[in-house]
Design an enzyme around this catalytic site. Structure first.
Site, mmCIF file in Angstrom:
data_model
loop_
_atom_site.group_PDB
_atom_site.id
_atom_site.type_symbol
_atom_site.label_atom_id
_atom_site.label_comp_id
_atom_site.label_asym_id
_atom_site.label_seq_id
_atom_site.Cartn_x
_atom_site.Cartn_y
_atom_site.Cartn_z
ATOM 1 N N ASP A 98 0.867 -1.173 0.000
ATOM 2 C CA ASP A 98 0.000 0.000 0.000
ATOM 3 C C ASP A 98 0.913 1.235 0.000
ATOM 4 O O ASP A 98 1.532 1.558 1.016
ATOM 5 C CB ASP A 98 -0.889 -0.055 1.253
ATOM 6 C CG ASP A 98 -1.723 1.202 1.432
ATOM 7 O OD1 ASP A 98 -1.487 2.194 0.707
ATOM 8 O OD2 ASP A 98 -2.613 1.195 2.304
ATOM 9 N N GLN A 150 0.862 6.335 1.278
ATOM 10 C CA GLN A 150 1.616 7.349 2.035
ATOM 11 C C GLN A 150 3.087 7.391 1.662
ATOM 12 O O GLN A 150 3.856 8.120 2.292
ATOM 13 C CB GLN A 150 1.475 7.094 3.547
ATOM 14 C CG GLN A 150 0.062 7.216 4.072
ATOM 15 C CD GLN A 150 -0.508 8.633 3.984
ATOM 16 O OE1 GLN A 150 0.220 9.608 3.822
ATOM 17 N NE2 GLN A 150 -1.823 8.756 4.072
ATOM 18 N N LYS A 156 -3.516 12.107 -3.025
ATOM 19 C CA LYS A 156 -2.484 12.367 -2.006
ATOM 20 C C LYS A 156 -1.187 12.828 -2.672
ATOM 21 O O LYS A 156 -0.173 13.036 -2.026
ATOM 22 C CB LYS A 156 -2.236 11.104 -1.187
ATOM 23 C CG LYS A 156 -3.464 10.697 -0.367
ATOM 24 C CD LYS A 156 -3.185 9.507 0.495
ATOM 25 C CE LYS A 156 -4.431 8.848 1.013
ATOM 26 N NZ LYS A 156 -5.106 9.561 2.092
HETATM 27 N N1 PLP Z 1 -3.887 3.348 2.773
HETATM 28 C C1 PLP Z 1 -3.283 4.320 3.470
HETATM 29 C C2 PLP Z 1 -1.986 4.035 4.154
HETATM 30 C C3 PLP Z 1 -3.884 5.576 3.541
HETATM 31 O O1 PLP Z 1 -3.289 6.547 4.244
HETATM 32 C C4 PLP Z 1 -5.111 5.812 2.886
HETATM 33 C C5 PLP Z 1 -5.798 7.107 3.008
HETATM 34 O O2 PLP Z 1 -5.594 7.848 3.928
HETATM 35 C C6 PLP Z 1 -5.681 4.762 2.160
HETATM 36 C C7 PLP Z 1 -5.044 3.548 2.133
HETATM 37 C C8 PLP Z 1 -6.974 4.941 1.437
HETATM 38 O O3 PLP Z 1 -6.802 5.830 0.378
HETATM 39 P P1 PLP Z 1 -8.060 6.299 -0.487
HETATM 40 O O4 PLP Z 1 -9.076 6.788 0.484
HETATM 41 O O5 PLP Z 1 -7.492 7.372 -1.348
HETATM 42 O O6 PLP Z 1 -8.513 5.126 -1.267
#
Ligand code: PLP
Length: 403
Positions: free
Chosen positions: A199, A202, A225
């Site tokens: 993932d 970040q 982001k």
């Molecule tokens: N994974 C991490 C580590 C995140 O910080 C976030 C969002 O804050 C997500 C997944 C989910 O991202 P999204 O809401 O853009 O799909």
């Protein structure tokens, strides 16, 4: 050296006052602000090239298709994937993980198979696997943390057995701002013959990622982001897995032929892109990537890490300050004395300071820490040490109110 003051001029939203105070935007882990070049790209695209991609032989559709596919190439190059068709456009990290969970399920998983995640995952890297648990009876194994809140690598190694089918972990914690030793985690998974999803929500805004060097099997992130609009994100997957996986959604674009008797599916990447894609979002993501490349991720990382270090040192001046873990990325989570994070957030907001409070979509981690939530300040390229000082002075002022 990166000059945040020069960069700020590209972000119109940062010029505004909030509650009569200059906005200090420190909620970048939730979403980043957008530079003019990205906003203009969206507006220009709707004004000049808008037309549905891939299906038209007329000029506009062809130009829109070219620009959409150029954006895919920019994403490929950004994470150094081997092939353009290994880049699937999605709505974001959440959809990318759900896609893998659903399509991997159909092909690779059976009841009793095990998936490894970690204690510090975002809900979007927990719930899709729990849904598989309910649907298919797979078992979730969770990597515990060390006392400094880093991943416990020995415990991780011990979780593998002959039933382990996939690892899915975050590159950088959205709560703790800790960068995990991701190459080591990938190598450990591979030494057990298990594929791994990273993932990168970040990490991609802050550090250079090379999926080939990492040897990640899947890598996911969100455009919003990364200075791009909401609603566009990426799933990178190694061709061998994407080819073996079943489609996620059915509909237009993902098919080769449709007959009532039998439908055949399109090749990669289109097999996973049913329906009209957010081609303008993808084009804007491509522009955001150009913007990042013009500044350079090495400079960005240096700037943000220095800012984090500076802020951590300054926060430590505050009596009762409790910082969680050792942040080495661009986010810091903390609590001050017994002040509830929501109270801190509300009062800082009145000073024009935007930070995030609560569980940050990582409730299991917050439960593990046995706290009601944290206050999180998170940085981007346009933040300055001056803003870090305003944050620290703001926290001091709020703390005095609670004395
Ligand atoms: N994974 C991490 C580590 C995140 O910080 C976030 C969002 O804050 C997500 C997944 C989910 O991202 P999204 O809401 O853009 O799909």
């Amino acid at each position: 050296m990166l000059d945040p003051y020069k960069i700020r001029k590209e972000f119109p939203i940062l010029e505004q006052l909030v509650h009569g105070k200059q906005l200090v935007y420190l909620d970048n882990a939730a979403t980043t602000q957008k530079p003019k070049c990205v906003i203009e790209t969206i507006s220009d695209a709707y004004c000049t090239i808008n037309s549905n991609v891939h299906r038209g032989i007329h000029h506009l559709s062809q130009v829109a298709t070219e620009r959409f596919e150029e954006a895919r190439e920019k994403v490929r190059s950004f994470i150094n994937a081997q092939n353009r068709h290994e880049i699937i456009f999605t709505r974001g990290t959440t959809e990318s993980i759900n896609l893998v969970a659903t399509s991997f399920d159909n092909t690779f998983l059976n009841e009793g198979d095990e998936i490894i995640i970690s204690t510090m995952e975002h809900h979007s890297n927990i719930v899709p696997w729990q849904m598989l648990q309910e649907r298919l009876g797979v078992v979730l194994r969770v990597i515990p943390l060390n006392s400094d809140l880093s991943l416990n690598i020995d415990a991780y190694k011990a979780l593998f057995n002959e039933k382990t089918r996939l690892v899915s972990i975050t590159h950088v914690s959205n709560v703790l701002g800790i960068t995990n030793p991701i190459k080591e985690c990938i190598d450990i998974a591979h030494s057990n013959n298990v594929p791994i999803l990273i993932d990168g929500a970040q990490s991609t805004p802050h550090i250079a990622v090379d999926v080939q060097e990492l040897d990640a099997d899947f890598f996911v992130f969100s455009g919003h982001k990364l200075y791009a609009p909401t609603g566009i994100g990426v799933l990178y997957g190694k061709e061998q897995f994407l080819n073996a996986m079943q489609p996620y959604h059915g509909g237009g674009e993902m098919i080769q032929t449709v007959r009532f008797e039998k439908t055949t599916y399109n090749e990669l990447p289109y097999k996973f892109e049913a329906g009209t894609p957010d081609y303008i979002g993808a084009i804007a993501l491509g522009r955001a990537i150009d913007f990042i490349n013009e500044i350079g991720l090495t400079e960005i990382a240096k700037h943000e890490q220095a800012l984090t270090k500076y802020t951590v040192e300054r926060l430590k001046e505050i009596p009762g300050m409790r910082i969680f873990g050792s942040p080495n990325g661009a986010a810091i989570s903390f609590l001050v004395g017994n002040i509830h994070p929501a109270d801190m957030g509300t009062l800082l907001d009145h000073l024009g300071i935007a930070i995030r409070t609560g569980h940050h979509c990582a409730q299991p981690l917050i439960d593990y820490l046995n706290i009601p939530g944290t206050v999180r300040a998170s940085f981007a390229i346009y933040n300055t040490t001056e803003e870090a000082d305003i944050l620290v002075e703001g926290i001091k002022r709020v703390s005095r109110m609670f004395e």
